[in-house]
Design a protein around this motif. Structure first.
Motif, PDB file in Angstrom:
ATOM      1  N   GLN A  11     -45.290 -55.426  14.715  1.00  0.00           N
ATOM      2  CA  GLN A  11     -45.846 -56.614  14.054  1.00  0.00           C
ATOM      3  C   GLN A  11     -46.930 -56.173  13.088  1.00  0.00           C
ATOM      4  N   LEU A  12     -46.774 -56.583  11.824  1.00  0.00           N
ATOM      5  CA  LEU A  12     -47.761 -56.224  10.798  1.00  0.00           C
ATOM      6  C   LEU A  12     -48.925 -57.217  10.817  1.00  0.00           C
ATOM      7  N   TYR A  13     -50.109 -56.719  10.801  1.00  0.00           N
ATOM      8  CA  TYR A  13     -51.337 -57.494  10.611  1.00  0.00           C
ATOM      9  C   TYR A  13     -51.433 -58.736  11.522  1.00  0.00           C
ATOM     10  N   PRO A  14     -51.391 -58.538  12.842  1.00  0.00           N
ATOM     11  CA  PRO A  14     -51.412 -59.690  13.753  1.00  0.00           C
ATOM     12  C   PRO A  14     -52.701 -60.508  13.677  1.00  0.00           C
ATOM     13  N   TYR A  20     -49.263 -70.735  12.434  1.00  0.00           N
ATOM     14  CA  TYR A  20     -48.193 -71.702  12.737  1.00  0.00           C
ATOM     15  C   TYR A  20     -47.176 -71.129  13.727  1.00  0.00           C
ATOM     16  N   GLY A  21     -47.699 -70.448  14.736  1.00  0.00           N
ATOM     17  CA  GLY A  21     -46.805 -69.969  15.787  1.00  0.00           C
ATOM     18  C   GLY A  21     -45.941 -68.799  15.402  1.00  0.00           C
ATOM     19  N   ASP A  22     -46.291 -68.070  14.341  1.00  0.00           N
ATOM     20  CA  ASP A  22     -45.433 -66.945  13.931  1.00  0.00           C
ATOM     21  C   ASP A  22     -45.284 -65.886  15.032  1.00  0.00           C
ATOM     22  N   ARG A  23     -46.281 -65.784  15.917  1.00  0.00           N
ATOM     23  CA  ARG A  23     -46.164 -64.802  16.986  1.00  0.00           C
ATOM     24  C   ARG A  23     -44.969 -65.117  17.894  1.00  0.00           C
ATOM     25  N   GLY A  24     -44.558 -66.389  17.899  1.00  0.00           N
ATOM     26  CA  GLY A  24     -43.371 -66.763  18.664  1.00  0.00           C
ATOM     27  C   GLY A  24     -42.139 -65.976  18.238  1.00  0.00           C
ATOM     28  N   ASN A  25     -42.129 -65.518  16.999  1.00  0.00           N
ATOM     29  CA  ASN A  25     -40.988 -64.696  16.550  1.00  0.00           C
ATOM     30  C   ASN A  25     -40.930 -63.389  17.334  1.00  0.00           C
ATOM     31  N   VAL A  26     -42.102 -62.794  17.553  1.00  0.00           N
ATOM     32  CA  VAL A  26     -42.154 -61.532  18.308  1.00  0.00           C
ATOM     33  C   VAL A  26     -41.739 -61.795  19.757  1.00  0.00           C
ATOM     34  N   PRO A  40     -37.699 -53.597  25.077  1.00  0.00           N
ATOM     35  CA  PRO A  40     -38.479 -53.680  23.842  1.00  0.00           C
ATOM     36  C   PRO A  40     -39.937 -53.286  24.063  1.00  0.00           C
ATOM     37  N   GLU A  41     -40.494 -52.671  23.035  1.00  0.00           N
ATOM     38  CA  GLU A  41     -41.909 -52.326  23.058  1.00  0.00           C
ATOM     39  C   GLU A  41     -42.505 -52.912  21.780  1.00  0.00           C
ATOM     40  N   VAL A  42     -43.631 -53.618  21.898  1.00  0.00           N
ATOM     41  CA  VAL A  42     -44.262 -54.194  20.700  1.00  0.00           C
ATOM     42  C   VAL A  42     -45.469 -53.344  20.323  1.00  0.00           C
ATOM     43  N   ILE A  43     -45.525 -52.955  19.070  1.00  0.00           N
ATOM     44  CA  ILE A  43     -46.695 -52.249  18.575  1.00  0.00           C
ATOM     45  C   ILE A  43     -47.230 -53.020  17.355  1.00  0.00           C
ATOM     46  N   TYR A  44     -48.474 -52.755  17.022  1.00  0.00           N
ATOM     47  CA  TYR A  44     -49.120 -53.539  15.969  1.00  0.00           C
ATOM     48  C   TYR A  44     -49.640 -52.620  14.882  1.00  0.00           C
ATOM     49  N   HIS A  45     -49.557 -53.091  13.667  1.00  0.00           N
ATOM     50  CA  HIS A  45     -50.200 -52.338  12.583  1.00  0.00           C
ATOM     51  C   HIS A  45     -51.360 -53.159  12.031  1.00  0.00           C
ATOM     52  N   ASP A  46     -52.555 -52.568  12.057  1.00  0.00           N
ATOM     53  CA  ASP A  46     -53.761 -53.205  11.510  1.00  0.00           C
ATOM     54  C   ASP A  46     -54.251 -52.387  10.325  1.00  0.00           C
ATOM     55  N   PRO A  47     -55.009 -53.037   9.411  1.00  0.00           N
ATOM     56  CA  PRO A  47     -55.506 -52.302   8.256  1.00  0.00           C
ATOM     57  C   PRO A  47     -56.240 -51.017   8.666  1.00  0.00           C
ATOM     58  N   GLY A  48     -55.928 -49.948   7.972  1.00  0.00           N
ATOM     59  CA  GLY A  48     -56.618 -48.679   8.205  1.00  0.00           C
ATOM     60  C   GLY A  48     -55.953 -47.782   9.231  1.00  0.00           C
ATOM     61  N   PRO A  52     -46.939 -46.278  12.187  1.00  0.00           N
ATOM     62  CA  PRO A  52     -46.198 -45.654  13.292  1.00  0.00           C
ATOM     63  C   PRO A  52     -44.991 -44.830  12.835  1.00  0.00           C
ATOM     64  N   GLN A  53     -44.665 -43.840  13.644  1.00  0.00           N
ATOM     65  CA  GLN A  53     -43.588 -42.897  13.319  1.00  0.00           C
ATOM     66  C   GLN A  53     -42.204 -43.513  13.423  1.00  0.00           C
ATOM     67  N   SER A  54     -41.998 -44.233  14.518  1.00  0.00           N
ATOM     68  CA  SER A  54     -40.642 -44.697  14.803  1.00  0.00           C
ATOM     69  C   SER A  54     -40.648 -46.205  15.043  1.00  0.00           C
ATOM     70  N   VAL A  55     -39.878 -46.905  14.224  1.00  0.00           N
ATOM     71  CA  VAL A  55     -39.877 -48.372  14.275  1.00  0.00           C
ATOM     72  C   VAL A  55     -38.440 -48.874  14.155  1.00  0.00           C
ATOM     73  N   ASP A  56     -38.065 -49.860  14.967  1.00  0.00           N
ATOM     74  CA  ASP A  56     -36.692 -50.398  14.901  1.00  0.00           C
ATOM     75  C   ASP A  56     -36.612 -51.772  14.243  1.00  0.00           C
ATOM     76  N   LEU A  57     -37.712 -52.514  14.270  1.00  0.00           N
ATOM     77  CA  LEU A  57     -37.678 -53.878  13.736  1.00  0.00           C
ATOM     78  C   LEU A  57     -39.112 -54.236  13.319  1.00  0.00           C
ATOM     79  N   VAL A  58     -39.265 -54.865  12.169  1.00  0.00           N
ATOM     80  CA  VAL A  58     -40.616 -55.166  11.673  1.00  0.00           C
ATOM     81  C   VAL A  58     -40.763 -56.677  11.474  1.00  0.00           C
ATOM     82  N   VAL A  59     -41.902 -57.215  11.918  1.00  0.00           N
ATOM     83  CA  VAL A  59     -42.160 -58.651  11.828  1.00  0.00           C
ATOM     84  C   VAL A  59     -43.489 -58.879  11.116  1.00  0.00           C
ATOM     85  N   GLY A  60     -43.502 -59.844  10.206  1.00  0.00           N
ATOM     86  CA  GLY A  60     -44.758 -60.210   9.539  1.00  0.00           C
ATOM     87  C   GLY A  60     -44.840 -61.717   9.421  1.00  0.00           C
TER      88      GLY A  60
END
Ligand code: GLN
Length: 240
Positions: A11-14, A20-26, A40-48, A52-60
């Motif tokens: 998940q990009l920039y949580p 509007y409930g976008d986290r429901g997608n994750v 499934p494993e959820v990881i997050y990308h925050d500014p700075g 991550p090295q290995s990603v299968d699905l990206v949500v924003g």
């Protein structure tokens, strides 16, 4: 013993892009991936942070203009990583504010240009009215139901493909009848709702694409979607 196949959902920039409930997608992707036999494993990308090295699905998700402004520099920093994943057919679902930033730019009402990463051949300009309400689309994945709330008007360029045609609602710009964008397995849309709980066929499509990229195949489980179908029936009858 079942071999547990991992799927990594990023998940990009949580903190900045998640309204509007976008986290429901994750949550939906996690639950359905489990039902289809994955771990499934959820990881997050925050500014700075390092990407991550290995990603299968990206949500924003969506966010305020100010949230878009906050993530802009970091998004440009990870531009190459995201383009590489997109070109390797990794599925991504980008809603509203992140959809706009996956285009070339979003020009705000006060004339500021927030640059995007141009995965989509699309440009967005803030318009005078907010487009708010329930939306129904015709898409390659059947009828997609959601809720939009944006002032940005997005126009697709010549090489862009839309996500769907608007049956109810405003869509990309309230003018041309199209909604969202598709590039390879990357989907951009204005639809919150959140989107995936109400559209299980599309959620499964994203999981299928992720599984195929990682494991070469996808064998779907039978999932009882009676509740989602009921939610869709109600949503279809809601006034705009
Ligand atoms: N700020 C953008 C707009 O209003 C995005 C809104 C959103 O993500 N919901 O167009």
């Amino acid at each position: 013993m079942t071999d547990s196949k991992t799927l990594t959902i990023l998940q990009l920039y949580p903190n900045e892009m998640n309204i509007y409930g976008d986290r429901g997608n994750v949550l939906t992707l996690v639950r359905r991936a489990e039902l289809h036999g994955f771990s499934p494993e959820v990881i997050y990308h925050d500014p700075g942070k390092p990407f991550p090295q290995s990603v299968d699905l990206v949500v924003g998700g969506g966010g305020q203009d100010s949230g878009q402004d906050k993530v802009q520099n970091d998004l440009l920093r990870i531009n190459d990583d995201l383009h590489m994943l997109a070109d390797h057919e990794i599925p991504m679902i980008m809603v509203c504010g992140m959809y706009q930033l996956f285009g070339r730019f979003f020009k705000t009402a006060d004339g500021k240009t927030i640059k995007g990463i141009a995965i989509f051949d699309a440009e967005t300009q803030a318009g005078p009215t907010r487009m708010i309400g329930n939306v129904i689309l015709d898409t390659p994945f059947g009828e997609i139901i959601g809720y939009e709330n944006h002032s940005g008007q997005t126009f697709l360029g010549k090489t862009a493909r839309s996500f769907g045609k608007v049956k109810k609602g405003a869509g990309n710009n309230g003018k041309d009848g199209y909604e969202g964008a598709i590039y390879k397995n990357v989907y951009g849309t204005y639809l919150h709702g959140s989107l995936l709980p109400k559209n299980p066929v599309f959620a499964d499509e994203l999981i299928k694409q992720a599984a195929i990229q990682r494991y070469g195949k996808f064998t779907p489980a039978q999932i009882d979607d009676t509740l989602a179908e009921m939610a869709r029936d109600v949503a279809r009858t809601r006034p705009r």
